[in-house]
Design a protein around this motif. Structure first.
Motif, PDB file in Angstrom:
ATOM      1  N   ALA A   1       0.869  -1.504  -0.052  1.00 42.48           N
ATOM      2  CA  ALA A   1       0.104   0.070   0.205  1.00 42.48           C
ATOM      3  C   ALA A   1       0.959   0.841  -0.406  1.00 42.48           C
ATOM      4  O   ALA A   1       0.219   2.280  -0.627  1.00 42.48           O
ATOM      5  CB  ALA A   1      -1.006  -0.202   1.158  1.00 42.48           C
ATOM      6  N   PHE A   2       1.906   1.246   0.372  1.00 36.31           N
ATOM      7  CA  PHE A   2       3.244   2.301   0.483  1.00 36.31           C
ATOM      8  C   PHE A   2       4.189   2.635  -0.523  1.00 36.31           C
ATOM      9  O   PHE A   2       5.187   2.907  -0.365  1.00 36.31           O
ATOM     10  CB  PHE A   2       3.527   1.978   2.127  1.00 36.31           C
ATOM     11  CG  PHE A   2       1.735   2.254   2.815  1.00 36.31           C
ATOM     12  CD1 PHE A   2       1.215   3.285   3.014  1.00 36.31           C
ATOM     13  CD2 PHE A   2       1.954   0.918   3.724  1.00 36.31           C
ATOM     14  CE1 PHE A   2       1.013   3.347   4.077  1.00 36.31           C
ATOM     15  CE2 PHE A   2       1.398   0.896   4.347  1.00 36.31           C
ATOM     16  CZ  PHE A   2       0.602   2.460   5.317  1.00 36.31           C
ATOM     17  N   THR A   3       4.068   1.502  -1.416  1.00 30.80           N
ATOM     18  CA  THR A   3       4.618   1.795  -2.511  1.00 30.80           C
ATOM     19  C   THR A   3       4.164   2.419  -4.094  1.00 30.80           C
ATOM     20  O   THR A   3       3.217   1.337  -4.214  1.00 30.80           O
ATOM     21  CB  THR A   3       5.924   0.639  -2.437  1.00 30.80           C
ATOM     22  OG1 THR A   3       4.831  -0.241  -2.737  1.00 30.80           O
ATOM     23  CG2 THR A   3       6.625  -0.103  -1.632  1.00 30.80           C
TER      24      THR A   3
ATOM     25  N   CYS B   1       1.869  14.769  10.935  1.00 30.93           N
ATOM     26  CA  CYS B   1       3.084  14.089  10.652  1.00 30.93           C
ATOM     27  C   CYS B   1       3.917  12.980  11.714  1.00 30.93           C
ATOM     28  O   CYS B   1       4.944  12.908  11.563  1.00 30.93           O
ATOM     29  CB  CYS B   1       4.527  15.201  10.490  1.00 30.93           C
ATOM     30  SG  CYS B   1       4.093  16.565   9.699  1.00 30.93           S
TER      31      CYS B   1
ATOM     32  N   TRP C   1       2.012   7.013  13.158  1.00 35.37           N
ATOM     33  CA  TRP C   1       2.002   5.686  12.770  1.00 35.37           C
ATOM     34  C   TRP C   1       1.402   5.536  10.942  1.00 35.37           C
ATOM     35  O   TRP C   1       0.061   5.009  11.603  1.00 35.37           O
ATOM     36  CB  TRP C   1       2.531   4.358  13.985  1.00 35.37           C
ATOM     37  CG  TRP C   1       3.542   3.371  13.291  1.00 35.37           C
ATOM     38  CD1 TRP C   1       2.909   3.000  12.987  1.00 35.37           C
ATOM     39  CD2 TRP C   1       4.405   3.544  13.361  1.00 35.37           C
ATOM     40  NE1 TRP C   1       4.137   1.860  12.645  1.00 35.37           N
ATOM     41  CE2 TRP C   1       5.284   2.207  12.865  1.00 35.37           C
ATOM     42  CE3 TRP C   1       6.288   4.040  14.045  1.00 35.37           C
ATOM     43  CZ2 TRP C   1       6.605   2.128  13.325  1.00 35.37           C
ATOM     44  CZ3 TRP C   1       6.966   4.054  14.112  1.00 35.37           C
ATOM     45  CH2 TRP C   1       7.692   3.097  12.834  1.00 35.37           C
ATOM     46  N   PRO C   2       2.169   4.943   9.851  1.00 29.39           N
ATOM     47  CA  PRO C   2       0.862   4.377   9.152  1.00 29.39           C
ATOM     48  C   PRO C   2       0.991   3.482   9.219  1.00 29.39           C
ATOM     49  O   PRO C   2       1.636   2.464   9.535  1.00 29.39           O
ATOM     50  CB  PRO C   2       2.033   5.027   7.726  1.00 29.39           C
ATOM     51  CG  PRO C   2       3.352   5.197   8.208  1.00 29.39           C
ATOM     52  CD  PRO C   2       3.467   5.623   9.690  1.00 29.39           C
TER      53      PRO C   2
ATOM     54  N   GLY D   1      -0.578   0.248   8.323  1.00 28.98           N
ATOM     55  CA  GLY D   1      -0.222  -1.621   7.409  1.00 28.98           C
ATOM     56  C   GLY D   1       1.764  -1.681   7.699  1.00 28.98           C
ATOM     57  O   GLY D   1       1.510  -2.099   7.866  1.00 28.98           O
ATOM     58  N   TRP D   2       2.322  -0.467   9.064  1.00 29.72           N
ATOM     59  CA  TRP D   2       3.475  -0.323   8.987  1.00 29.72           C
ATOM     60  C   TRP D   2       3.961  -0.848  10.043  1.00 29.72           C
ATOM     61  O   TRP D   2       2.834  -1.218  11.310  1.00 29.72           O
ATOM     62  CB  TRP D   2       4.191   0.397   9.111  1.00 29.72           C
ATOM     63  CG  TRP D   2       4.517   1.617   7.957  1.00 29.72           C
ATOM     64  CD1 TRP D   2       4.146   1.547   6.712  1.00 29.72           C
ATOM     65  CD2 TRP D   2       5.627   3.093   8.003  1.00 29.72           C
ATOM     66  NE1 TRP D   2       4.134   2.791   5.237  1.00 29.72           N
ATOM     67  CE2 TRP D   2       5.153   3.185   6.749  1.00 29.72           C
ATOM     68  CE3 TRP D   2       6.145   3.407   8.651  1.00 29.72           C
ATOM     69  CZ2 TRP D   2       6.001   4.135   5.698  1.00 29.72           C
ATOM     70  CZ3 TRP D   2       7.005   4.218   8.097  1.00 29.72           C
ATOM     71  CH2 TRP D   2       6.857   4.923   7.035  1.00 29.72           C
TER      72      TRP D   2
END
Length: 125
Positions: free
Chosen positions: A73-75, A115, A118-119, A121-122
């Motif tokens: 999801a983050f790439t 900012c 914590w995102p 899924g990480w």
């Protein structure tokens, strides 16, 4: 996004370039359009890296291979690449979003904690 400059390529491989997204130590990144109309990010390596570092092309090839193995999801997935082109290039899906530097300079404040969260899924250690 900035307009293409006079010395910028108008296409890379089969991708039409529409504007400049940014630049860094390795190369320039452009907003492009695939033959099917999909928005893509096109990274083109600086000529001096290819000419001045004989091992660069093999390092870039390994980077492309590693990037193709990463998903989630983050790439942004790799769409295409040509490490053997006169100026090697890499194409990924384009993911639109604000530049943090632009937002910071605009005077618009980030919401509290934006900012520091914590995102999702990480993994946590």
């Amino acid at each position: 996004m900035a307009a293409l400059e006079p010395g910028d390529p108008r296409s890379v491989g089969e991708y039409q370039l529409l504007g400049r997204l940014g630049a860094g130590g390795m190369g320039r990144v452009f907003l492009g359009r695939s033959p099917g109309g999909r928005s893509v990010a096109v990274k083109v390596v600086h000529a001096e890296l290819v000419a001045g570092q004989p091992e660069f092309r093999s390092r870039f090839r390994r980077e492309v291979e590693a990037a193709r193995k990463v998903s989630g999801a983050f790439t942004a997935p790799v769409v295409d690449a040509d490490p053997d082109a006169p100026l090697p290039w890499l194409v990924t899906s384009y993911i639109a979003g604000p530049r943090s530097r632009t937002r910071s300079r605009s005077g618009v404040r980030w919401p509290p904690g934006a900012c520091s969260r914590w995102p999702p899924g990480w993994p946590r250690r």
